[in-house]
Design a protein around this motif. Structure first.
Motif, PDB file in Angstrom:
ATOM      1  N   THR A 172       0.860  -1.193   0.000  1.00 54.36           N
ATOM      2  CA  THR A 172       0.000   0.000   0.000  1.00 54.36           C
ATOM      3  C   THR A 172       0.892   1.238   0.000  1.00 54.36           C
ATOM      4  O   THR A 172       1.889   1.301   0.725  1.00 54.36           O
ATOM      5  CB  THR A 172      -0.887   0.038   1.260  1.00 54.36           C
ATOM      6  N   THR A 173       0.523   2.209  -0.815  1.00 54.36           N
ATOM      7  CA  THR A 173       1.360   3.403  -0.928  1.00 54.36           C
ATOM      8  C   THR A 173       0.558   4.611  -1.379  1.00 54.36           C
ATOM      9  O   THR A 173      -0.566   4.473  -1.886  1.00 54.36           O
ATOM     10  CB  THR A 173       2.534   3.160  -1.910  1.00 54.36           C
ATOM     11  N   SER A 174       1.164   5.778  -1.187  1.00 55.63           N
ATOM     12  CA  SER A 174       0.537   6.990  -1.721  1.00 55.63           C
ATOM     13  C   SER A 174       1.275   7.467  -2.967  1.00 55.63           C
ATOM     14  O   SER A 174       0.872   8.438  -3.599  1.00 55.63           O
ATOM     15  CB  SER A 174       0.559   8.085  -0.643  1.00 55.63           C
ATOM     16  N   GLY A 175       2.369   6.786  -3.315  1.00 58.04           N
ATOM     17  CA  GLY A 175       3.192   7.255  -4.448  1.00 58.04           C
ATOM     18  C   GLY A 175       3.182   6.290  -5.614  1.00 58.04           C
ATOM     19  O   GLY A 175       2.339   5.397  -5.713  1.00 58.04           O
ATOM     20  N   ASP A 176       4.143   6.520  -6.519  1.00 60.74           N
ATOM     21  CA  ASP A 176       4.158   5.777  -7.779  1.00 60.74           C
ATOM     22  C   ASP A 176       5.388   4.892  -7.973  1.00 60.74           C
ATOM     23  O   ASP A 176       5.555   4.290  -9.029  1.00 60.74           O
ATOM     24  CB  ASP A 176       4.080   6.758  -8.960  1.00 60.74           C
ATOM     25  N   ASN A 177       6.290   4.867  -7.001  1.00 56.84           N
ATOM     26  CA  ASN A 177       7.491   4.063  -7.214  1.00 56.84           C
ATOM     27  C   ASN A 177       7.981   3.482  -5.885  1.00 56.84           C
ATOM     28  O   ASN A 177       7.386   3.714  -4.834  1.00 56.84           O
ATOM     29  CB  ASN A 177       8.580   4.899  -7.889  1.00 56.84           C
ATOM     30  N   LEU A 178       9.090   2.771  -5.955  1.00 57.98           N
ATOM     31  CA  LEU A 178       9.568   2.026  -4.785  1.00 57.98           C
ATOM     32  C   LEU A 178      10.026   2.935  -3.647  1.00 57.98           C
ATOM     33  O   LEU A 178      10.015   2.529  -2.486  1.00 57.98           O
ATOM     34  CB  LEU A 178      10.705   1.091  -5.197  1.00 57.98           C
ATOM     35  N   SER A 179      10.400   4.164  -3.983  1.00 56.50           N
ATOM     36  CA  SER A 179      10.872   5.053  -2.912  1.00 56.50           C
ATOM     37  C   SER A 179       9.712   5.805  -2.254  1.00 56.50           C
ATOM     38  O   SER A 179       9.915   6.590  -1.327  1.00 56.50           O
ATOM     39  CB  SER A 179      11.909   6.038  -3.446  1.00 56.50           C
ATOM     40  N   PRO A 210      -4.315   5.076  -0.955  1.00 57.43           N
ATOM     41  CA  PRO A 210      -4.574   5.703  -2.260  1.00 57.43           C
ATOM     42  C   PRO A 210      -4.178   4.800  -3.439  1.00 57.43           C
ATOM     43  O   PRO A 210      -4.839   4.803  -4.469  1.00 57.43           O
ATOM     44  CB  PRO A 210      -3.689   6.953  -2.238  1.00 57.43           C
ATOM     45  N   LYS A 211      -3.091   4.023  -3.273  1.00 61.57           N
ATOM     46  CA  LYS A 211      -2.623   3.200  -4.390  1.00 61.57           C
ATOM     47  C   LYS A 211      -2.074   1.867  -3.909  1.00 61.57           C
ATOM     48  O   LYS A 211      -1.703   1.720  -2.742  1.00 61.57           O
ATOM     49  CB  LYS A 211      -1.505   3.937  -5.157  1.00 61.57           C
ATOM     50  N   PHE A 212      -2.040   0.926  -4.848  1.00 65.94           N
ATOM     51  CA  PHE A 212      -1.387  -0.353  -4.579  1.00 65.94           C
ATOM     52  C   PHE A 212      -0.227  -0.511  -5.560  1.00 65.94           C
ATOM     53  O   PHE A 212      -0.415  -0.357  -6.775  1.00 65.94           O
ATOM     54  CB  PHE A 212      -2.364  -1.521  -4.782  1.00 65.94           C
ATOM     55  N   LEU A 213       0.966  -0.816  -5.020  1.00 64.74           N
ATOM     56  CA  LEU A 213       2.095  -1.118  -5.889  1.00 64.74           C
ATOM     57  C   LEU A 213       2.232  -2.637  -5.947  1.00 64.74           C
ATOM     58  O   LEU A 213       2.395  -3.288  -4.905  1.00 64.74           O
ATOM     59  CB  LEU A 213       3.371  -0.469  -5.333  1.00 64.74           C
ATOM     60  N   VAL A 214       2.078  -3.176  -7.151  1.00 64.65           N
ATOM     61  CA  VAL A 214       2.135  -4.628  -7.328  1.00 64.65           C
ATOM     62  C   VAL A 214       3.530  -4.987  -7.840  1.00 64.65           C
ATOM     63  O   VAL A 214       3.890  -4.662  -8.979  1.00 64.65           O
ATOM     64  CB  VAL A 214       1.064  -5.106  -8.340  1.00 64.65           C
ATOM     65  N   ASP A 264      -4.524   2.351  -9.039  1.00 64.76           N
ATOM     66  CA  ASP A 264      -5.186   3.433  -8.326  1.00 64.76           C
ATOM     67  C   ASP A 264      -6.295   2.877  -7.434  1.00 64.76           C
ATOM     68  O   ASP A 264      -7.037   2.002  -7.850  1.00 64.76           O
ATOM     69  CB  ASP A 264      -5.782   4.402  -9.351  1.00 64.76           C
ATOM     70  N   ASN A 265      -6.407   3.375  -6.220  1.00 60.52           N
ATOM     71  CA  ASN A 265      -7.455   2.895  -5.310  1.00 60.52           C
ATOM     72  C   ASN A 265      -8.315   4.059  -4.826  1.00 60.52           C
ATOM     73  O   ASN A 265      -8.913   4.009  -3.766  1.00 60.52           O
ATOM     74  CB  ASN A 265      -6.812   2.169  -4.110  1.00 60.52           C
ATOM     75  N   ARG A 266      -8.338   5.139  -5.629  1.00 61.29           N
ATOM     76  CA  ARG A 266      -9.002   6.359  -5.169  1.00 61.29           C
ATOM     77  C   ARG A 266     -10.491   6.138  -4.879  1.00 61.29           C
ATOM     78  O   ARG A 266     -11.057   6.721  -3.981  1.00 61.29           O
ATOM     79  CB  ARG A 266      -8.845   7.480  -6.211  1.00 61.29           C
ATOM     80  N   GLN A 267     -11.135   5.261  -5.650  1.00 58.66           N
ATOM     81  CA  GLN A 267     -12.576   5.035  -5.433  1.00 58.66           C
ATOM     82  C   GLN A 267     -12.846   4.513  -4.022  1.00 58.66           C
ATOM     83  O   GLN A 267     -13.845   4.857  -3.419  1.00 58.66           O
ATOM     84  CB  GLN A 267     -13.154   4.071  -6.471  1.00 58.66           C
ATOM     85  N   ASN A 268     -11.915   3.718  -3.505  1.00 56.91           N
ATOM     86  CA  ASN A 268     -12.111   3.200  -2.148  1.00 56.91           C
ATOM     87  C   ASN A 268     -11.697   4.190  -1.082  1.00 56.91           C
ATOM     88  O   ASN A 268     -12.190   4.149   0.039  1.00 56.91           O
ATOM     89  CB  ASN A 268     -11.358   1.893  -1.959  1.00 56.91           C
ATOM     90  N   LEU A 269     -10.790   5.097  -1.448  1.00 56.05           N
ATOM     91  CA  LEU A 269     -10.385   6.139  -0.502  1.00 56.05           C
ATOM     92  C   LEU A 269     -11.616   6.916  -0.067  1.00 56.05           C
ATOM     93  O   LEU A 269     -11.727   7.351   1.068  1.00 56.05           O
ATOM     94  CB  LEU A 269      -9.381   7.070  -1.195  1.00 56.05           C
ATOM     95  N   ASN A 270     -12.584   7.058  -0.975  1.00 56.36           N
ATOM     96  CA  ASN A 270     -13.785   7.834  -0.691  1.00 56.36           C
ATOM     97  C   ASN A 270     -15.040   6.987  -0.516  1.00 56.36           C
ATOM     98  O   ASN A 270     -16.134   7.522  -0.455  1.00 56.36           O
ATOM     99  CB  ASN A 270     -14.018   8.842  -1.822  1.00 56.36           C
ATOM    100  N   ALA A 271     -14.879   5.660  -0.451  1.00 52.72           N
ATOM    101  CA  ALA A 271     -16.066   4.799  -0.347  1.00 52.72           C
ATOM    102  C   ALA A 271     -16.792   5.038   0.974  1.00 52.72           C
ATOM    103  O   ALA A 271     -16.167   5.279   1.999  1.00 52.72           O
ATOM    104  CB  ALA A 271     -15.651   3.332  -0.445  1.00 52.72           C
ATOM    105  N   ALA A 272     -18.127   4.980   0.937  1.00 49.94           N
ATOM    106  CA  ALA A 272     -18.910   5.167   2.163  1.00 49.94           C
ATOM    107  C   ALA A 272     -18.721   3.975   3.089  1.00 49.94           C
ATOM    108  O   ALA A 272     -18.586   4.118   4.284  1.00 49.94           O
ATOM    109  CB  ALA A 272     -20.386   5.341   1.812  1.00 49.94           C
ATOM    110  N   GLN A 273     -18.727   2.826   2.529  1.00 52.20           N
ATOM    111  CA  GLN A 273     -18.472   1.613   3.321  1.00 52.20           C
ATOM    112  C   GLN A 273     -17.884   0.555   2.412  1.00 52.20           C
ATOM    113  O   GLN A 273     -17.911   0.677   1.201  1.00 52.20           O
ATOM    114  CB  GLN A 273     -19.755   1.093   3.971  1.00 52.20           C
ATOM    115  N   GLY A 274     -17.316  -0.482   3.010  1.00 51.04           N
ATOM    116  CA  GLY A 274     -16.811  -1.599   2.221  1.00 51.04           C
ATOM    117  C   GLY A 274     -15.478  -1.357   1.557  1.00 51.04           C
ATOM    118  O   GLY A 274     -15.082  -2.087   0.653  1.00 51.04           O
ATOM    119  N   ALA A 275     -14.735  -0.329   2.016  1.00 50.80           N
ATOM    120  CA  ALA A 275     -13.445  -0.015   1.388  1.00 50.80           C
ATOM    121  C   ALA A 275     -12.471  -1.182   1.553  1.00 50.80           C
ATOM    122  O   ALA A 275     -11.788  -1.572   0.602  1.00 50.80           O
ATOM    123  CB  ALA A 275     -12.870   1.261   1.989  1.00 50.80           C
ATOM    124  N   GLY A 276     -12.428  -1.743   2.760  1.00 48.27           N
ATOM    125  CA  GLY A 276     -11.501  -2.840   3.016  1.00 48.27           C
ATOM    126  C   GLY A 276     -11.819  -4.057   2.173  1.00 48.27           C
ATOM    127  O   GLY A 276     -10.934  -4.687   1.597  1.00 48.27           O
TER     128      GLY A 276
END
Lengths: 282, 120
Positions: B6-13, B24-28, B40-52
């Motif tokens: 889980t991360t808020s950025g776009d790379n390994l650092s 906010p994001k998942f680095l795979v 991108d996980n932005r839709q769940n960042l703002n989900a009313a419920q069921g984000a997890g």
């Protein structure tokens, strides 16, 4: 005729208005306490409890032997209360809104509905008032299904007054939807005005005719009145900031019983509401 | 084998995000090829419920066998376990550091959810 008593702000006097309105009606009336998280209309009414019924919502139960893990149920569920990836679906009962959609979309008919308790519906009788109230179980999030269960007890032909929860979200919408008229209770303070605006936006969105009751007139300022004038919103009743009203309230007494001189004011509210309703229909 | 961070950025650092469901994001990261992609996980960042739950679904669909995050709630834990994804919690500052700890075998697998739902 169904009148819903609502407000944006809590503590403005919704219940006070609802129970007093019901009492002065004199004839048979249903009073529905839809504030199911904290029902309190009964505190003003002395009478006999008639019955208590359990209220449930239907939640899915999966028959593992029929499920082939297609995942249709999980894709359908807006609330992520059921998820499936290639195996038996996982159900999260506390997130299920009981819509029954997963059962309908399941191609294998592997889902059936079972009841999950969310609260109780209590009925009591006090003089001309039949009180029906929902009482949500502590920790329970699903207020709207219980409010619908309360409203399912509405009797055709009997006038009804619905005491709504505060706010403008799902429980309030569930309460006021289908009402013929909405009475918005507010107080003449910046806080009252702010939340009244939200409530007005809500009832306008729902296209239900409405008017305003200003409670505790004499405190605060005149901005609520100015706002109503500017928006062409009828002020149905002004309840003065009278210490004797607060005293009656603090003892759980109705205003119209403790202070009979106020009966006329509340009768006027009922009459104005009926007239406004008729004029909208004409 | 793929591993999700889980991360808020776009790379390994980028920082390792301590939240799972509302990260906010998942680095795979693909351990075999040493490559990665960011979801991108932005839709769940703002989900009313069921984000997890929904985040767990996204992770499961990547085919990943492991997840590294700060914390994991009970519903996400159930979904991830059912999908066969192992859950590791880490206090590493960055994704790279967490990856290093994983490779070194320094991360322990979580046996249960370590926070209540809606813990943030």
């Amino acid at each position: 005729m169904i009148v819903a008593v609502a407000s944006g702000k809590g503590g403005t006097g919704k219940t006070t208005v609802a129970v007093n309105m019901a009492r002065v009606l004199g004839s048979d009336v249903q009073l529905l306490d839809c504030d199911v998280e904290e029902p309190n209309a009964h505190l003003f009414l002395k009478g006999a409890a008639l019955k208590e019924e359990t209220a449930c919502i239907p939640i899915p139960e999966v028959d593992e032997s029929l499920c082939d893990g297609c995942g249709e149920c999980g894709r359908f569920c807006e609330y992520k209360a059921i998820v499936s990836f290639g195996a038996k679906p996982i159900v999260f009962p506390d997130m299920c809104h009981g819509c029954g959609g997963c059962m309908k979309v399941c191609p294998r008919k592997a889902i059936r509905e079972v009841d999950r308790r969310v609260g109780v519906v209590e009925t009591a009788r006090s003089g001309n008032i039949t009180l029906i109230q929902g009482r949500l179980d502590v920790g329970e999030a699903m207020a709207p299904p219980l409010i619908r269960a309360v409203k399912a007890r509405l009797r055709n032909g009997t006038p009804a007054i619905l005491d709504a929860p505060p706010g403008t979200s799902c429980p309030v919408i569930t309460t006021v939807r289908g009402a013929d008229f909405v009475v918005l209770v507010t107080e003449p303070t910046p806080f009252g005005l702010h939340d009244l605006r939200l409530a007005v936006d809500m009832v306008r969105e729902l296209r239900i005719p409405f008017g305003v009751v200003v409670n505790r007139v004499g405190i605060g300022d005149d901005r609520v009145h100015a706002y109503c004038r500017g928006e062409d919103i009828p002020v149905l009743l002004e309840i003065p900031d009278d210490r004797r009203i607060a005293e009656a309230y603090s003892r759980g007494n109705l205003i119209v019983d403790a202070l009979p001189e106020y009966q006329g004011l509340f009768r006027g509210l009922t009459e104005t509401t009926l007239e406004l309703r008729k004029s909208r229909e004409a | 084998m793929k591993i999700v961070f889980t991360t808020s950025g776009d790379n390994l650092s980028a920082p390792l995000d301590t939240r799972f469901g509302r990260a906010p994001k998942f680095l795979v990261y693909d351990l075999d090829g040493g490559t990665f992609e960011v979801l991108d996980n932005r839709q769940n960042l703002n989900a009313a419920q069921g984000a997890g739950v929904q985040s767990a679904e996204i992770v499961a669909r990547t085919g990943a066998q492991a997840l590294v995050s700060g914390h994991c709630g009970p519903k996400a834990f159930r979904v991830l376990s059912a999908a066969g994804v192992k859950i590791f919690t880490s206090e590493a500052a960055t994704v790279a550091e967490a990856l290093e700890h994983y490779r070194a075998g320094k991360l322990t697998e979580a046996g249960s959810a370590d926070v209540e739902g809606h813990w943030v």
